[in-house]
Scaffold this motif. Sequence first.
Motif, PDB file in Angstrom:
ATOM      1  N   GLU A 205      -4.688   0.657   2.563  1.00  0.00           N
ATOM      2  CA  GLU A 205      -3.231   0.636   2.228  1.00  0.00           C
ATOM      3  C   GLU A 205      -2.646   0.782   3.560  1.00  0.00           C
ATOM      4  O   GLU A 205      -1.589   0.392   3.770  1.00  0.00           O
ATOM      5  N   LEU A 206      -2.993   1.374   4.416  1.00  0.00           N
ATOM      6  CA  LEU A 206      -2.600   1.769   5.731  1.00  0.00           C
ATOM      7  C   LEU A 206      -2.549   0.528   6.532  1.00  0.00           C
ATOM      8  O   LEU A 206      -1.445   0.026   7.237  1.00  0.00           O
ATOM      9  N   HIS A 207      -3.526  -0.263   6.525  1.00  0.00           N
ATOM     10  CA  HIS A 207      -3.267  -1.528   7.221  1.00  0.00           C
ATOM     11  C   HIS A 207      -2.567  -2.579   6.564  1.00  0.00           C
ATOM     12  O   HIS A 207      -1.615  -3.209   7.238  1.00  0.00           O
ATOM     13  N   GLU A 208      -2.496  -2.610   5.268  1.00  0.00           N
ATOM     14  CA  GLU A 208      -1.395  -3.474   4.604  1.00  0.00           C
ATOM     15  C   GLU A 208      -0.044  -2.967   4.731  1.00  0.00           C
ATOM     16  O   GLU A 208       0.789  -3.677   5.038  1.00  0.00           O
ATOM     17  N   ALA A 209       0.300  -1.712   4.860  1.00  0.00           N
ATOM     18  CA  ALA A 209       1.616  -1.172   4.976  1.00  0.00           C
ATOM     19  C   ALA A 209       2.041  -1.530   6.505  1.00  0.00           C
ATOM     20  O   ALA A 209       3.159  -2.144   6.700  1.00  0.00           O
ATOM     21  N   ALA A 210       1.096  -1.537   7.635  1.00  0.00           N
ATOM     22  CA  ALA A 210       1.360  -1.727   8.942  1.00  0.00           C
ATOM     23  C   ALA A 210       1.654  -3.384   9.117  1.00  0.00           C
ATOM     24  O   ALA A 210       2.508  -3.725   9.680  1.00  0.00           O
ATOM     25  N   LYS A 211       0.885  -4.331   8.509  1.00  0.00           N
ATOM     26  CA  LYS A 211       0.974  -5.600   8.280  1.00  0.00           C
ATOM     27  C   LYS A 211       2.291  -5.911   7.834  1.00  0.00           C
ATOM     28  O   LYS A 211       3.127  -6.904   8.550  1.00  0.00           O
ATOM     29  N   CYS A 212       2.676  -5.396   6.903  1.00  0.00           N
ATOM     30  CA  CYS A 212       4.050  -5.703   6.082  1.00  0.00           C
ATOM     31  C   CYS A 212       5.175  -5.213   7.211  1.00  0.00           C
ATOM     32  O   CYS A 212       6.422  -5.994   7.002  1.00  0.00           O
ATOM     33  N   ASP A 213       5.007  -4.395   8.081  1.00  0.00           N
ATOM     34  CA  ASP A 213       6.017  -3.893   9.034  1.00  0.00           C
ATOM     35  C   ASP A 213       6.138  -4.811  10.273  1.00  0.00           C
ATOM     36  O   ASP A 213       6.849  -4.537  11.094  1.00  0.00           O
ATOM     37  N   GLY A 214       5.032  -5.711  10.255  1.00  0.00           N
ATOM     38  CA  GLY A 214       5.131  -6.792  11.593  1.00  0.00           C
ATOM     39  C   GLY A 214       3.981  -6.159  12.670  1.00  0.00           C
ATOM     40  O   GLY A 214       4.090  -6.782  13.563  1.00  0.00           O
ATOM     41  N   ALA A 215       3.134  -5.122  12.292  1.00  0.00           N
ATOM     42  CA  ALA A 215       2.176  -4.537  13.338  1.00  0.00           C
ATOM     43  C   ALA A 215       1.192  -5.513  13.787  1.00  0.00           C
ATOM     44  O   ALA A 215       0.623  -6.317  12.829  1.00  0.00           O
ATOM     45  N   THR A 216       1.042  -5.780  14.961  1.00  0.00           N
ATOM     46  CA  THR A 216      -0.084  -6.817  15.422  1.00  0.00           C
ATOM     47  C   THR A 216      -1.410  -5.871  15.372  1.00  0.00           C
ATOM     48  O   THR A 216      -1.514  -4.955  15.039  1.00  0.00           O
ATOM     49  N   LYS A 217      -2.487  -6.927  15.646  1.00  0.00           N
ATOM     50  CA  LYS A 217      -3.706  -6.313  15.563  1.00  0.00           C
ATOM     51  C   LYS A 217      -4.030  -4.979  16.548  1.00  0.00           C
ATOM     52  O   LYS A 217      -4.568  -4.129  16.074  1.00  0.00           O
ATOM     53  N   PHE A 218      -3.389  -5.201  17.695  1.00  0.00           N
ATOM     54  CA  PHE A 218      -3.501  -4.219  18.651  1.00  0.00           C
ATOM     55  C   PHE A 218      -2.788  -2.933  18.397  1.00  0.00           C
ATOM     56  O   PHE A 218      -3.258  -1.961  18.564  1.00  0.00           O
ATOM     57  N   GLN A 219      -1.508  -3.125  17.680  1.00  0.00           N
ATOM     58  CA  GLN A 219      -0.856  -2.027  17.304  1.00  0.00           C
ATOM     59  C   GLN A 219      -1.576  -1.253  16.130  1.00  0.00           C
ATOM     60  O   GLN A 219      -1.587  -0.041  15.909  1.00  0.00           O
ATOM     61  N   ILE A 220      -2.341  -2.065  15.032  1.00  0.00           N
ATOM     62  CA  ILE A 220      -3.057  -1.371  14.215  1.00  0.00           C
ATOM     63  C   ILE A 220      -4.214  -0.696  14.848  1.00  0.00           C
ATOM     64  O   ILE A 220      -4.368   0.636  14.073  1.00  0.00           O
TER      65      ILE A 220
END
Length: 315
Positions: A205-220
């Motif tokens: 869920e943390l990864h999914e939330a970060a992707k919804c916020d527009g985070a890149t792979k490096f930011q994740i």
Amino acid sequence: MKTKGKQTGSIQPRKRSFLETLKKDWSLWTFCIPGIILTFIFSYIPMYGVQIAFRRFNAKQGIWESPWVGLRYFQRFIDSPYFVRTVTNTLILSIYGLIVSFPIPILLALMLNAFRHKRYRKVIQTITYAPNFISTIVMCGMLILFLSPSVGIINTVIKSFGGEAINFMAKKEYWRHLYVWSGVWQGMGWSSVIYFAALSGISPELHEAAKCDGATKFQIIRYIDFPSILPTATIQLILSCGSILSIGFEKAFALQNDLNTSVSEIISTYVYKVGMIDNNMSYSSAIGLFNTMVNLVILIIVNKAADKMSGTSLF
């Protein structure tokens, strides 16, 4: 969590005694019994023989009947011309290896975890794990063969480009690099397993939330994955620092020769030569005990520093 003052309006659960915990979780404690027995036999019983470091050991007289000499052998090692060289070589090799080999498994685990092609990820993991199952002696033989000035593949390539063959194992300026980087190649895949285990515990869920916020792979990786494995990395660093003077004997001895002894003579190889070749068991035991005590002091210091800086520690 401990709290001060009088508690009102709440019921504190009664703390179970050790016997109650043991009775309730007896099946789990049963799994610990083999490990406890083996640890006691191979780690605690041999401590009886540590006293020969303080005695002039004679096999006929036995441990108790051998004359007591106190700290004589410790003083002898400190005053010997080998003390500075062996300790310096051990420290340089350990610190160099720690700086190089500690972050690489973390980076490997983070990169493969972010790699979404499962089939290729498994192939890469298998390739990086495989060298760990090569025997240390076999790996040293491979190094000596590949770097041979006459039949080695490295020198064959160098000579094909018009260069001169280099006897890598005879040049002390190459020895530490060969030792450390061959260890990185052999152990990085297996060392990354523990970080994969830590990464698998991160909630999707943390990864999914970060992707919804527009985070890149490096930011994740930077803001989710790396902080999640930081406590595990801290524990691994503490354990590595606690054995900073305990470099494996087999590899250093197998790669050692008369031309590189000035940089390859470390505490473990010196202990072997003194104890097994010169048959001076008391002196070699004193050196080994000195090595263990220094490691213990470093472990306590690093553990305390890690506890203050990050709140993660062994004890």
